[in-house]
Design a protein around this motif. Structure first.
Motif, PDB file in Angstrom:
ATOM      1  N   GLY A   1      39.824  58.093  71.340  1.00 19.18           N
ATOM      2  CA  GLY A   1      39.981  57.387  72.638  1.00 19.18           C
ATOM      3  C   GLY A   1      39.249  57.654  73.811  1.00 19.18           C
ATOM      4  O   GLY A   1      39.530  57.237  75.176  1.00 19.18           O
ATOM      5  N   CYS A   2      38.214  58.012  73.733  1.00 20.06           N
ATOM      6  CA  CYS A   2      37.161  58.484  74.739  1.00 20.06           C
ATOM      7  C   CYS A   2      36.515  57.211  75.346  1.00 20.06           C
ATOM      8  O   CYS A   2      36.104  57.296  76.574  1.00 20.06           O
ATOM      9  CB  CYS A   2      35.948  59.434  74.347  1.00 20.06           C
ATOM     10  N   GLN A   3      36.416  56.188  74.589  1.00 24.31           N
ATOM     11  CA  GLN A   3      36.090  54.804  75.143  1.00 24.31           C
ATOM     12  C   GLN A   3      34.202  54.909  75.423  1.00 24.31           C
ATOM     13  O   GLN A   3      34.162  54.131  76.240  1.00 24.31           O
ATOM     14  CB  GLN A   3      36.849  54.249  76.354  1.00 24.31           C
ATOM     15  N   LEU A   4      33.839  55.817  74.853  1.00 23.89           N
ATOM     16  CA  LEU A   4      32.388  55.821  75.098  1.00 23.89           C
ATOM     17  C   LEU A   4      31.874  54.738  74.473  1.00 23.89           C
ATOM     18  O   LEU A   4      30.869  53.763  75.029  1.00 23.89           O
ATOM     19  CB  LEU A   4      31.849  56.978  74.493  1.00 23.89           C
ATOM     20  N   CYS A   5      32.454  53.854  73.165  1.00 23.88           N
ATOM     21  CA  CYS A   5      31.741  52.949  72.627  1.00 23.88           C
ATOM     22  C   CYS A   5      32.030  51.660  73.622  1.00 23.88           C
ATOM     23  O   CYS A   5      31.124  50.730  73.512  1.00 23.88           O
ATOM     24  CB  CYS A   5      32.339  52.811  71.329  1.00 23.88           C
ATOM     25  N   ILE A   6      33.472  51.586  74.301  1.00 24.27           N
ATOM     26  CA  ILE A   6      33.567  50.590  74.958  1.00 24.27           C
ATOM     27  C   ILE A   6      32.692  50.497  76.074  1.00 24.27           C
ATOM     28  O   ILE A   6      32.137  49.338  76.679  1.00 24.27           O
ATOM     29  CB  ILE A   6      34.975  50.846  75.525  1.00 24.27           C
ATOM     30  N   SER A   7      32.451  51.652  76.966  1.00 19.79           N
ATOM     31  CA  SER A   7      31.404  51.499  77.995  1.00 19.79           C
ATOM     32  C   SER A   7      29.995  51.030  77.427  1.00 19.79           C
ATOM     33  O   SER A   7      29.450  50.548  78.527  1.00 19.79           O
ATOM     34  CB  SER A   7      31.316  52.926  78.626  1.00 19.79           C
ATOM     35  N   LYS A   8      29.556  51.321  76.286  1.00 20.64           N
ATOM     36  CA  LYS A   8      28.361  50.995  76.083  1.00 20.64           C
ATOM     37  C   LYS A   8      28.243  49.696  75.536  1.00 20.64           C
ATOM     38  O   LYS A   8      27.078  49.173  75.278  1.00 20.64           O
ATOM     39  CB  LYS A   8      27.818  52.383  75.142  1.00 20.64           C
ATOM     40  N   CYS A   9      29.227  49.122  75.012  1.00 20.70           N
ATOM     41  CA  CYS A   9      29.087  47.609  74.455  1.00 20.70           C
ATOM     42  C   CYS A   9      28.455  46.659  75.578  1.00 20.70           C
ATOM     43  O   CYS A   9      29.158  46.439  76.494  1.00 20.70           O
ATOM     44  CB  CYS A   9      30.647  47.051  73.929  1.00 20.70           C
ATOM     45  N   PRO A  10      27.508  46.338  75.264  1.00 16.96           N
ATOM     46  CA  PRO A  10      26.610  45.296  76.218  1.00 16.96           C
ATOM     47  C   PRO A  10      27.310  43.932  76.187  1.00 16.96           C
ATOM     48  O   PRO A  10      26.850  43.277  77.097  1.00 16.96           O
ATOM     49  CB  PRO A  10      25.223  45.353  75.688  1.00 16.96           C
ATOM     50  N   ASN A  11      28.075  43.580  74.973  1.00 18.43           N
ATOM     51  CA  ASN A  11      28.550  42.001  75.181  1.00 18.43           C
ATOM     52  C   ASN A  11      30.047  41.859  75.428  1.00 18.43           C
ATOM     53  O   ASN A  11      30.524  40.951  75.533  1.00 18.43           O
ATOM     54  CB  ASN A  11      28.377  41.698  73.664  1.00 18.43           C
ATOM     55  N   GLY A  12      30.540  43.047  76.097  1.00 25.03           N
ATOM     56  CA  GLY A  12      32.050  42.779  76.202  1.00 25.03           C
ATOM     57  C   GLY A  12      32.936  42.647  75.107  1.00 25.03           C
ATOM     58  O   GLY A  12      34.131  42.147  75.328  1.00 25.03           O
ATOM     59  N   VAL A  13      32.764  42.857  73.917  1.00 27.79           N
ATOM     60  CA  VAL A  13      33.381  42.751  72.856  1.00 27.79           C
ATOM     61  C   VAL A  13      34.738  43.977  72.789  1.00 27.79           C
ATOM     62  O   VAL A  13      35.776  43.574  72.390  1.00 27.79           O
ATOM     63  CB  VAL A  13      32.670  42.536  71.528  1.00 27.79           C
ATOM     64  N   LEU A  14      34.069  44.850  72.989  1.00 30.11           N
ATOM     65  CA  LEU A  14      35.174  46.149  72.836  1.00 30.11           C
ATOM     66  C   LEU A  14      35.867  46.451  74.090  1.00 30.11           C
ATOM     67  O   LEU A  14      35.422  46.143  75.076  1.00 30.11           O
ATOM     68  CB  LEU A  14      34.355  47.429  72.325  1.00 30.11           C
ATOM     69  N   ARG A  15      37.070  46.524  73.763  1.00 29.17           N
ATOM     70  CA  ARG A  15      38.140  47.004  74.668  1.00 29.17           C
ATOM     71  C   ARG A  15      39.302  47.676  74.190  1.00 29.17           C
ATOM     72  O   ARG A  15      39.397  48.076  72.997  1.00 29.17           O
ATOM     73  CB  ARG A  15      38.554  45.678  75.531  1.00 29.17           C
ATOM     74  N   PRO A  16      39.664  48.655  75.182  1.00 29.26           N
ATOM     75  CA  PRO A  16      41.001  49.556  74.615  1.00 29.26           C
ATOM     76  C   PRO A  16      42.184  48.821  74.126  1.00 29.26           C
ATOM     77  O   PRO A  16      42.703  48.017  75.006  1.00 29.26           O
ATOM     78  CB  PRO A  16      40.974  50.572  75.788  1.00 29.26           C
ATOM     79  N   SER A  17      42.851  49.265  72.999  1.00 27.84           N
ATOM     80  CA  SER A  17      43.994  48.546  72.587  1.00 27.84           C
ATOM     81  C   SER A  17      45.072  49.038  73.090  1.00 27.84           C
ATOM     82  O   SER A  17      45.379  50.108  73.852  1.00 27.84           O
ATOM     83  CB  SER A  17      44.073  49.100  70.921  1.00 27.84           C
ATOM     84  N   SER A  18      46.166  48.128  73.515  1.00 30.22           N
ATOM     85  CA  SER A  18      47.495  48.180  73.767  1.00 30.22           C
ATOM     86  C   SER A  18      48.434  48.572  72.806  1.00 30.22           C
ATOM     87  O   SER A  18      49.694  48.410  73.157  1.00 30.22           O
ATOM     88  CB  SER A  18      47.789  46.953  74.721  1.00 30.22           C
ATOM     89  N   ASP A  19      48.046  48.310  71.551  1.00 25.02           N
ATOM     90  CA  ASP A  19      48.699  48.531  70.546  1.00 25.02           C
ATOM     91  C   ASP A  19      49.348  50.009  70.399  1.00 25.02           C
ATOM     92  O   ASP A  19      48.535  51.133  70.432  1.00 25.02           O
ATOM     93  CB  ASP A  19      48.186  48.000  69.112  1.00 25.02           C
ATOM     94  N   PRO A  20      50.637  50.320  70.275  1.00 27.26           N
ATOM     95  CA  PRO A  20      51.032  51.571  70.285  1.00 27.26           C
ATOM     96  C   PRO A  20      50.545  52.418  69.007  1.00 27.26           C
ATOM     97  O   PRO A  20      50.155  53.637  69.122  1.00 27.26           O
ATOM     98  CB  PRO A  20      52.580  51.775  70.157  1.00 27.26           C
ATOM     99  N   ALA A  21      50.377  51.727  67.970  1.00 24.35           N
ATOM    100  CA  ALA A  21      49.736  52.469  66.810  1.00 24.35           C
ATOM    101  C   ALA A  21      48.362  53.017  67.073  1.00 24.35           C
ATOM    102  O   ALA A  21      47.789  53.915  66.502  1.00 24.35           O
ATOM    103  CB  ALA A  21      49.672  51.598  65.457  1.00 24.35           C
ATOM    104  N   ARG A  22      47.655  52.282  68.019  1.00 24.79           N
ATOM    105  CA  ARG A  22      46.082  52.590  68.115  1.00 24.79           C
ATOM    106  C   ARG A  22      45.582  52.671  69.618  1.00 24.79           C
ATOM    107  O   ARG A  22      44.699  52.315  70.096  1.00 24.79           O
ATOM    108  CB  ARG A  22      44.982  51.834  67.406  1.00 24.79           C
ATOM    109  N   PHE A  23      46.640  53.093  70.535  1.00 26.27           N
ATOM    110  CA  PHE A  23      46.556  53.096  71.862  1.00 26.27           C
ATOM    111  C   PHE A  23      45.251  53.757  72.430  1.00 26.27           C
ATOM    112  O   PHE A  23      44.856  54.702  72.015  1.00 26.27           O
ATOM    113  CB  PHE A  23      47.931  53.799  72.574  1.00 26.27           C
ATOM    114  N   MET A  24      44.441  53.019  72.993  1.00 23.03           N
ATOM    115  CA  MET A  24      43.056  53.477  73.883  1.00 23.03           C
ATOM    116  C   MET A  24      42.110  53.321  72.852  1.00 23.03           C
ATOM    117  O   MET A  24      40.885  53.719  73.274  1.00 23.03           O
ATOM    118  CB  MET A  24      43.505  54.721  74.555  1.00 23.03           C
ATOM    119  N   GLN A  25      42.298  53.105  71.689  1.00 23.71           N
ATOM    120  CA  GLN A  25      41.256  53.047  70.614  1.00 23.71           C
ATOM    121  C   GLN A  25      40.399  51.457  70.940  1.00 23.71           C
ATOM    122  O   GLN A  25      41.190  50.535  71.181  1.00 23.71           O
ATOM    123  CB  GLN A  25      41.787  53.483  69.157  1.00 23.71           C
TER     124      GLN A  25
END
Length: 486
Positions: A340-364
């Motif tokens: 859940g470091c969200q490095l991939c989210i920060s680097k996604c140039p197209n705004g496709v990735l975002r942190p999940s709110s689902d409890p099973a994979r929270f912040m992934q």
């Protein structure tokens, strides 16, 4: 000074949205202990263990950004209130209980437990959600200035909240850790952090330790009062090595030479003429660095169609399986290995990735196509992941990896609802998986509707992104539990 360098650079790595810094600083993310364990990076794991066996918990003092952040907060408080720490007995029941829960969470694939207790993941969430907006606003200001002088050295980036629950959690985590660091220094590291608990066990056997010269000690208590790990009991001349982070504060504060950092325990009898105490240089903790995190109200920017009509917000479809990024191989692999470091989210140039709110994979990371689609030529998220949750893939491999397939919803399709030609989905499909066919099989002149070849579709989301239907997209991507090659 080494801690200052590590902290500033790894923070910059997490803040940067261009991907340029990863070429030079990506190794810092791979040096983090938990991502190395999940990625089965044996070289890094062995190196960190040997480092701890020789020097003690220097990883917590120098390499871990969450540990250095706590030192920074504690250092600020120490400017106003000196000699404020006291010795406290170790909370072993709490430490080992949290560690056991963490291990069970990893074994069973409970993503929320891993991301909330991972020190690197926690720091990544704090930086990505609380500090990056200020970084982006600064970048946008520079872009505006550069544009005024016909320069394109910078480009503007939209600032928006990717997930309200994750944003609120980042605020709560930062507040809780800050309070603990403000009041007790390394309380979080020595009671909650599972990495600290594991390395603390190893540090008991380290080659170099802080030792007392009992007959030199004047029982002034300055070593205890300046130990941010609360692990020095000057009354009994003992140090709890499982909690000591080898910061050197005690050595610096002792004016009688009663403490030493060495392998063997000092002899009981001191020489007749004690040598002048060495001026031990204390590591500087990021003087002048920005304090991580600030509660910011970030208004979501409205999109407009040609500057004339405000577009209605789209309602995210209820997917049975949310697509996971290409390279993750499966939803399960992502849940089990992501910190859940969200490095991939920060680097996604197209705004496709975002942190999940689902409890099973929270912040992934999870995929959403409201603001862009996963371009087949972009593999950035796969090569920045330090934990092996997203494996490196080539552009050719990504173009043939099926993470999901498009699903057409007849009742929302513009040609049928508005009786106008569209075909956006077919025109923008990069793999040609969508064809337009007459809506009436018996009338070749009837208005055309899309047909999806699910065997050819890779689930990139371009069709969902460009679909003009509002508030429900007429076509959306349904994810696959396990990726396959098409």
């Amino acid at each position: 000074m080494l801690a200052a360098v590590f902290y500033v650079l790894i923070t910059l790595l997490l803040l940067d949205f261009t991907g340029v810094t990863y070429k030079w600083l990506g190794w810092m993310a791979k040096m983090q202990f938990l991502p190395a364990v999940l990625a089965l990076n044996v070289v890094v794991i062995v190196a960190l263990m040997l480092l701890t066996l020789v020097f003690g918990r220097v990883y917590c003092s120098v390499i871990c950004p969450l540990g250095v952040m706590q030192d920074l907060i504690s250092w600020i408080h120490g400017k106003k209130k000196k000699n404020r720490f006291t010795y406290s007995a170790p909370k072993n029941v709490l430490r080992y209980s949290v560690f056991a829960v963490f291990v069970v969470g990893i074994a069973l694939g409970f993503g929320a437990i891993v991301t909330l207790l991972s020190p690197y993941g926690t720091y990544g969430a704090i930086v990505s959600n609380l500090l990056q907006p200020f970084y982006l606003w600064g970048n946008n200001a520079l872009a505006a200035i550069a544009e005024h002088y016909d320069s394109y050295a910078f480009y503007s980036k939209e600032v928006w909240i990717k997930s309200v629950p994750v944003f609120a959690t980042a605020i709560a985590l930062f507040a809780a850790i800050s309070v603990l660091a403000w009041r007790g220094g390394r309380t979080y590291c020595n009671t909650i952090c599972p990495v600290g608990t594991l390395l603390g066990f190893v540090a008991r056997f380290s080659w170099l330790k802080v030792h007392f010269y009992a007959d030199k000690c004047k029982n002034c208590g300055l070593c205890t009062k300046n130990c941010k790990a609360s692990c020095i009991d000057f009354k009994s001349h003992t140090v709890d090595y499982s909690r000591c982070v080898t910061c050197g504060n005690c050595l610096e504060k002792c004016s009688f030479g009663a403490l030493t950092y060495a392998h063997a325990t000092p002899k009981a009898k001191a020489p007749d003429t004690a040598p002048a105490p060495t001026d031990t240089t204390r590591r500087a903790i990021i003087v002048g660095a920005a304090i991580v995190g600030a509660e910011a109200a970030m208004a979501k920017l409205k999109k407009v169609d040609g500057g004339l009509t405000v577009l209605e917000d789209r309602i995210t479809p209820a997917r049975h399986v949310t697509p996971s990024p290409p390279g993750s191989q499966s939803v399960k692999n992502l849940e089990q290995r992501c910190v859940g470091c969200q490095l991939c989210i920060s680097k996604c140039p197209n705004g496709v990735l975002r942190p999940s709110s689902d409890p099973a994979r929270f912040m992934q990371p999870e995929m959403n196509f409201d603001r862009g689609f996963c371009r087949p030529e972009c593999t950035r998220c796969s090569w920045v992941c330090p934990a092996g949750a997203i494996q490196p893939i080539t552009k050719a491999e990504k173009s043939s990896t099926q993470i999901g397939h498009a699903v057409w919803r007849r009742k929302y399709c513009v040609p049928l609802t508005d009786n106008v030609d569209c075909g956006n989905c077919a025109r923008h499909c990069p793999v040609g998986a969508i064809q337009m066919v007459p809506s009436d099989p018996n009338d070749d002149t009837s208005i055309e509707i899309p047909v999806v070849n699910t065997e050819k579709c890779i689930g990139c989301g371009s069709c969902e992104y460009v679909c003009p239907a509002r508030p429900h997209a007429a076509i959306y991507v349904e994810g696959h539990e396990v990726h396959k090659t098409v």
